[in-house]
Design a protein around this motif. Structure first.
Motif, PDB file in Angstrom:
ATOM      1  N   ALA A 136     -46.889  26.378  30.240  1.00 61.03           N
ATOM      2  CA  ALA A 136     -48.032  25.975  31.058  1.00 61.03           C
ATOM      3  C   ALA A 136     -48.057  24.456  31.101  1.00 61.03           C
ATOM      4  CB  ALA A 136     -49.341  26.516  30.488  1.00 61.03           C
ATOM      5  N   PHE A 137     -48.358  23.909  32.269  1.00 58.18           N
ATOM      6  CA  PHE A 137     -48.339  22.455  32.443  1.00 58.18           C
ATOM      7  C   PHE A 137     -49.757  21.922  32.608  1.00 58.18           C
ATOM      8  CE2 PHE A 137     -44.119  23.792  33.665  1.00 58.18           C
ATOM      9  CZ  PHE A 137     -43.299  22.788  33.153  1.00 58.18           C
ATOM     10  N   CYS A 190     -60.138  30.355  26.627  1.00 65.90           N
ATOM     11  CA  CYS A 190     -60.713  31.653  27.001  1.00 65.90           C
ATOM     12  C   CYS A 190     -59.910  32.347  28.096  1.00 65.90           C
ATOM     13  CB  CYS A 190     -62.162  31.481  27.440  1.00 65.90           C
ATOM     14  SG  CYS A 190     -62.356  30.575  29.000  1.00 65.90           S
ATOM     15  N   LEU A 191     -59.093  31.571  28.836  1.00 71.08           N
ATOM     16  CA  LEU A 191     -58.235  32.080  29.911  1.00 71.08           C
ATOM     17  C   LEU A 191     -59.005  32.745  31.043  1.00 71.08           C
ATOM     18  CD1 LEU A 191     -55.168  33.511  27.919  1.00 71.08           C
ATOM     19  CD2 LEU A 191     -55.612  31.177  28.686  1.00 71.08           C
ATOM     20  N   ARG A 192     -60.290  32.439  31.177  1.00 73.43           N
ATOM     21  CA  ARG A 192     -61.029  32.948  32.341  1.00 73.43           C
ATOM     22  C   ARG A 192     -60.390  32.451  33.634  1.00 73.43           C
ATOM     23  NH1 ARG A 192     -67.524  32.198  31.849  1.00 73.43           N
ATOM     24  NH2 ARG A 192     -67.952  33.251  29.868  1.00 73.43           N
ATOM     25  N   CYS A 193     -60.033  31.166  33.653  1.00 74.17           N
ATOM     26  CA  CYS A 193     -59.469  30.573  34.869  1.00 74.17           C
ATOM     27  C   CYS A 193     -58.175  31.269  35.275  1.00 74.17           C
ATOM     28  CB  CYS A 193     -59.246  29.082  34.666  1.00 74.17           C
ATOM     29  SG  CYS A 193     -58.217  28.681  33.232  1.00 74.17           S
ATOM     30  N   VAL A 194     -57.343  31.612  34.287  1.00 72.30           N
ATOM     31  CA  VAL A 194     -56.074  32.280  34.570  1.00 72.30           C
ATOM     32  C   VAL A 194     -56.330  33.639  35.211  1.00 72.30           C
ATOM     33  CG1 VAL A 194     -53.970  33.216  33.545  1.00 72.30           C
ATOM     34  CG2 VAL A 194     -54.914  31.056  32.698  1.00 72.30           C
ATOM     35  N   ALA A 254     -54.702  30.253  22.419  1.00 75.75           N
ATOM     36  CA  ALA A 254     -54.324  30.339  23.832  1.00 75.75           C
ATOM     37  C   ALA A 254     -54.534  28.985  24.504  1.00 75.75           C
ATOM     38  CB  ALA A 254     -55.150  31.410  24.540  1.00 75.75           C
ATOM     39  N   TRP A 255     -53.650  28.690  25.469  1.00 76.03           N
ATOM     40  CA  TRP A 255     -53.728  27.460  26.259  1.00 76.03           C
ATOM     41  C   TRP A 255     -53.583  27.826  27.732  1.00 76.03           C
ATOM     42  CZ3 TRP A 255     -53.844  22.738  23.383  1.00 76.03           C
ATOM     43  CH2 TRP A 255     -53.583  22.874  22.021  1.00 76.03           C
ATOM     44  N   MET A 256     -54.132  26.987  28.586  1.00 74.31           N
ATOM     45  CA  MET A 256     -53.977  27.219  30.020  1.00 74.31           C
ATOM     46  C   MET A 256     -53.402  25.980  30.679  1.00 74.31           C
ATOM     47  SD  MET A 256     -56.376  25.070  31.603  1.00 74.31           S
ATOM     48  CE  MET A 256     -56.423  25.789  33.219  1.00 74.31           C
ATOM     49  N   GLY A 257     -52.814  26.193  31.843  1.00 74.87           N
ATOM     50  CA  GLY A 257     -52.282  25.101  32.657  1.00 74.87           C
ATOM     51  C   GLY A 257     -51.721  25.694  33.932  1.00 74.87           C
ATOM     52  N   THR A 258     -51.068  24.898  34.727  1.00 73.71           N
ATOM     53  CA  THR A 258     -50.423  25.401  35.944  1.00 73.71           C
ATOM     54  C   THR A 258     -49.007  25.854  35.611  1.00 73.71           C
ATOM     55  OG1 THR A 258     -49.753  23.135  36.487  1.00 73.71           O
ATOM     56  CG2 THR A 258     -51.773  23.952  37.502  1.00 73.71           C
ATOM     57  N   ARG A 259     -48.486  26.736  36.442  1.00 71.23           N
ATOM     58  CA  ARG A 259     -47.129  27.234  36.210  1.00 71.23           C
ATOM     59  C   ARG A 259     -46.074  26.187  36.558  1.00 71.23           C
ATOM     60  NH1 ARG A 259     -46.886  32.514  34.937  1.00 71.23           N
ATOM     61  NH2 ARG A 259     -48.772  33.748  35.313  1.00 71.23           N
TER      62      ARG A 259
END
Length: 607
Positions: free
Chosen positions: A51-52, A199-203, A224-229
């Motif tokens: 994830a970026f 929380c990964l709601r955005c994903v 957990a982490w989030m970002g753009t693909r």
């Protein structure tokens, strides 16, 4: 239906409903962060390999696997009779006869342990401050470093609400700034990854609500982490900028940019706020995208009987404020309305819902857009409606003045048939007055005769042959007797009607057309895009000039003498033009059309 007991209260729900949703239905609050009612459980997120966050790459563990129970926030734990360990209410299906406890000392301790883990990696100094209520976040009396303070959502934050409910453990470690990317130089949205709690709601919103899968969730270093693909900014990541991720983010990691109007909540959507009718623009655009054209048309008709007409002639202020315009081009809102009407509008299309008959009768005088819209709204309220007009066909200025190239007559006729199908009586070639109608048993009379009289000018030469007013000119152009035009035409006026007159004159054969107005080019009342269209078609614009006199050759107009206008309105906004008599010019003309505004013809109503 099944029944269960939550904190001694009975909750009834259908099979498959979670304990959390069942508790919500009887107003029993259970804290939660990863759960959102519109999203699937966080445990079902398929983890990515990377994830970026801007250009920073976070390598993922277990790519291709589900996030699983480890991704739960564990704030919604409840005790269930017969189970030795607490369970997550967000993924626990309600069962017949189940007995649930949502508050106990043991649950409070476990929730605080989970909250401690979340806050240890999230700025939280303001949450424990006794002066947080009403704090501006700019003048900190405790001298807390900026990077340890909460975000601008303080006071309106889901995490803050949960922390207040559970209570922040006294042994929660101080936040250590991680210096993660903060991106504030992109269109529409700001991203501060220091605020992300995983929380990964955005994903889930990106993949399950919007189906675009631009965002990725990864598991790294026990969280957990989030970002753009894809690396880079939102545009490079091929983001659609729909805002779904911003709407579900509970912490302020993803926020509307302070440079953009907010999108959260229907009333705050910029396009809807700019629409004079308040049409649910995001709603019908989304339905069109889903190829549900009839539903889109039904949604538009909740606010107007004329979706197709608006699709042709609306000046679309919604597009001026469309947030997509900050990226490339606004959404084609007006054209999409026209598309929905063309695809789904027909003689057999379903009628709008109508309330039961009230027994009340209303007479509407005038069959223009105001009178017909009022008739539509009143009929939907259950009243009996009769519309009266002196003209032989309904539509008012829609039929008489808007040029055919802007509004085809078959489109107008198709829209008006809807009113007749709804039971609205259209009585044409009828001259009436209010007193007669009230004496004929109508409970109310609406006078909607419009501004059908053109304003005149009191300068030398206005009585010469070849000089006409804008509305009669447009009526002639739409009628059986088109005004014969040759040589040069001068149109006086700077509004949208004047522009329509100028472009109509070109279509009727004028060799050249000049438009003269007092206002400067940048302050003309006409919409910029209309003026630009007129210029592209060959209309010559003379902005900042006023007619002084019309010159004659015999009894016919030969031209107009003009003087430079230096100011149109005074400091109080009153119309009070000022001219520079040293600057003049003459325009030859074989026809003059005066289009400086319209007014109500009060003579229609007598006393």
């Amino acid at each position: 239906m099944l029944s269960l007991t939550i904190d001694g209260r009975t909750a009834e729900c259908t099979e498959g409903v979670s304990v959390l949703d069942a508790a919500d239905s009887i107003d029993v609050y259970i804290p939660r962060m990863c759960h959102h009612p519109d999203l699937p459980p966080v445990r079902d997120v398929i983890l990515a390999s990377a994830a970026f966050q801007g250009d920073v790459c976070i390598a993922g563990e277990d790519p291709g696997q589900k996030a699983g129970e480890r991704a739960h926030c564990n704030l919604c734990l409840v005790e269930v009779e017969g189970h030795p360990e607490p369970l997550c209410a967000c993924t626990l299906d309600a069962q017949e006869g189940m007995v649930v406890v949502t508050a106990s000392n043991a649950l409070t301790k476990q929730r605080r342990d989970s909250l401690r883990k979340i806050l240890s990696d999230h700025p939280h100094a303001c949450l424990t401050c006794a002066q947080k209520q009403g704090c501006s976040r700019t003048q900190c009396s405790a001298n807390v470093p900026v990077e340890e303070r909460c975000c601008p959502l303080l006071g309106h934050c889901e995490l803050e609400k949960v922390a207040d409910f559970i209570g922040i453990p006294g042994d929660t470690p101080r936040y250590v700034p991680a210096d993660r990317p903060v991106i504030t130089d992109e269109p529409l949205f700001d991203r501060d990854f220091n605020l992300c709690i995983g929380c990964l709601r955005c994903v889930r919103a990106c993949s399950d609500l919007r189906g675009v899968d631009i965002l990725a969730g990864v598991w790294h270093d026990d969280r957990a982490w989030m970002g753009t693909r894809l690396a880079g900014g939102l545009i490079e990541a091929e983001c659609r900028l729909c805002g779904a991720c911003v709407e579900v983010c509970p912490t302020g990691t993803l926020r509307d940019s302070e440079r953009s109007a907010p999108i959260a909540g229907v009333a705050a959507v910029p396009c809807m706020r700019a629409c004079p009718l308040g049409i649910d623009i995001p709603g019908y655009v989304r339905l069109i995208a889903q190829e549900r054209y009839e539903e889109a048309l039904d949604l538009i008709r909740l606010h107007t009987p004329f979706p197709a007409i608006l699709g042709y002639v609306c000046f679309h202020p919604c597009e001026d404020v469309c947030r997509r315009g900050g990226v490339d081009d606004p959404v084609a809102i007006c054209a999409l309305k026209r598309f929905a009407a063309d695809e789904a509008g027909s003689a057999e299309s379903p009628l709008p819902p109508t309330a039961p008959d009230t027994g009340k009768r209303v007479a509407v005088v005038g069959s223009g857009p105001a009178g017909l819209t009022a008739a539509f709204d009143l009929r939907r309220l259950g009243h009996h409606i009769d519309v009266f007009d002196e003209a032989d066909r309904p539509g008012g200025m829609l039929r008489q003045a808007i040029p055919e190239y802007r509004l085809p007559e078959d489109v107008l006729d198709r829209e008006l048939r809807l009113l007749e199908r709804m039971g609205i009586g259209l009585h044409m070639n009828r001259h009436v007055d209010g007193a007669d109608l009230q004496s004929n048993g109508y409970d109310a009379v609406l006078l909607a005769a419009g501004t059908a009289r053109s304003k005149g000018m009191s300068i030398e030469g206005t009585d010469l042959d070849g000089i006409m007013s804008g509305l009669p000119f447009l009526r002639s152009a739409r009628g059986a007797h088109e005004p014969g035009l040759d040589d040069s035409v001068v149109v006086i006026g700077g509004g949208n009607v004047a522009v329509d007159v100028a472009m109509t004159a070109l279509r009727l054969g004028a060799d050249e057309v000049h438009l003269v107005c007092l206002e400067s080019r940048g302050t003309m009342p006409a919409h910029d895009w209309e003026v630009a269209q007129a210029e592209s078609e060959g209309v010559h614009i003379h902005a900042g000039w006023g007619p002084r006199r019309f010159t004659a050759q015999g009894d016919r107009v030969a031209g107009v003498d003009m003087v430079r206008c230096t100011r149109v309105f005074d400091e109080q906004g009153a119309f009070k033009p000022v001219f520079d008599e040293s600057q003049t010019q003459h325009l030859p003309a074989h026809h003059i059309v005066i289009t400086i505004g319209q007014e109500v013809d009060a003579d229609l109503f007598g006393e």
